[in-house]
Design an enzyme around this catalytic site. Sequence first.
Site, short mmCIF file in Angstrom:
data_model
loop_
_atom_site.label_atom_id
_atom_site.label_comp_id
_atom_site.label_asym_id
_atom_site.label_seq_id
_atom_site.Cartn_x
_atom_site.Cartn_y
_atom_site.Cartn_z
N LYS A 163 0.87 -1.16 -0.14
CA LYS A 163 0.09 -0.02 0.09
C LYS A 163 0.91 1.25 0.08
O LYS A 163 0.77 2.33 -0.74
CB LYS A 163 -0.79 -0.18 1.06
CG LYS A 163 -1.44 1.34 1.48
CD LYS A 163 -2.50 1.09 2.75
CE LYS A 163 -1.92 1.64 3.85
NZ LYS A 163 -1.45 3.15 4.06
N ASP A 192 5.35 0.64 11.70
CA ASP A 192 4.17 0.02 11.42
C ASP A 192 3.95 -1.55 11.68
O ASP A 192 2.89 -2.29 11.46
CB ASP A 192 4.15 0.04 9.83
CG ASP A 192 3.66 1.60 9.39
OD1 ASP A 192 3.49 2.47 10.23
OD2 ASP A 192 3.72 1.86 8.14
#
Length: 426
Positions: free
Chosen positions: A22, A313
């Site tokens: 992404k 993340d």
Amino acid sequence: MDRIRIRGGRQLKGEIVVSGSKNACLPLMVAAMLTDKPLTLKNVPRLADITTMIALLKQHGVEISAAPGENGHSHGTTLTLRADRITSTTAPYDIVRKMRASVLVLGPLVAREGEARVSLPGGCAIGARPVDLHIAGLKAMGAEIEIDGGYMVARAPKGLRGARYTFPKVSVGATENLMMAAALAKGTTVLDNAAREPEITDLAECLSKMGVPILGIGTETLIIEGVEQLKAATHAVVPDRIETGTYAMAIAMTAGDVELVGGRLDLLEAAAQSLRAAGVVLDKTNRGFRVHRANGLHGVDVMTEPYPGFPTDLQAQMMALMTRAEGASMITETIFESRFMHVPELARMGANVTIHHESALVRGVSRLRGADVMATDLRASVSLAIAGLAAEGDTTLHRVYHLDRGYERLEEKLAACGADIERLKG
Ligand code: UD1
């Protein structure tokens, strides 16, 4: 609003195909704005954030067509983007507030059109996240930028010029914004202390294919030669290292045994090192790598850092894993100031976590219990799913839209490996 229900206790077994990244795909899509020639992107993940980016680019005049992809193992889409003409130089608040990565259009717009009006992204669940570095870098390249009515208003009527800019702090988004702006600037741009994330490398490689000479790819100094015109190109989006790491942690959590097809261990070195220290076995295979474990989990200390350090993340997911490890684990977050929102939710499931400033001390517990939990951001929400996979009884994850921004068909991928998981509509 959709919810996800997980009944814990099943080991994950089988294979999971990793999607395209992404965070690599979003700037690659924006790069299409630099030229009137088509850019074809393969291995595009099907995610809410990609849909949001399509909407943003379309309102700038970019024509976008989608076709089913045939890229290796992954079933990603192929997108063709063509910015024949930019019809609007404004990125409106309504879209930018939904997705921060929208600010990436600032550099390309001002570089190509000599003007841009991009909404400030405003607050966000994981901290203040200012955009001062994006602005300072573009100013160094000759743009005039002022803030007016919640918008960054940028002008460079004579175009941007190459410059030397040293980032005072490593920023992924600001590096991407400036790289794209530099592609159309007059002369050479040198970016020092640039981010080195694999997503930056993917963008640099795509810009190179589009005819922009770039030196220092993968290092902290990027040297970009501006060009008059970029060419048509085709590029396959790099596999998602964060999705890969997330599943590796989910597999480890359930003491499962799964091959991550398309997963690239070389992009996950710091996380792989921490997982191995915790007792997880990662073996390279022809198609990716296999994750399993022979024994129990041990607590390990982790500190998030810019790449090649441990990624922020994956911090929440690692914490979820550590809640069930033997011993203690100190997890330190150095990138974002309020990225521990998963802690009170994990505590509702029986985790033992104490926060001291930017560190969280996780003391492993022998069991977690299912609960209703609330997703607050993308990575926090998936950490709760990981905890749910190992918890006794049912976990219901609310506000699943956070998850849908960044994980393609999460419940399908996990269910195919034996997880008891379902999406409850409405
Ligand atoms: C990107 C990722 C995000 C990841 C983050 C860090 C995308 C779409 N998002 O976000 O998933 O968590 O990198 O790896 O790729 N900062 C400033 N001023 C600026 C810009 C950033 O102070 O102008 C600060 C931020 O507040 C943060 C740090 O720098 O503390 C790193 O942020 P940055 O690397 O810019 O993150 P994003 O690009 O927003």
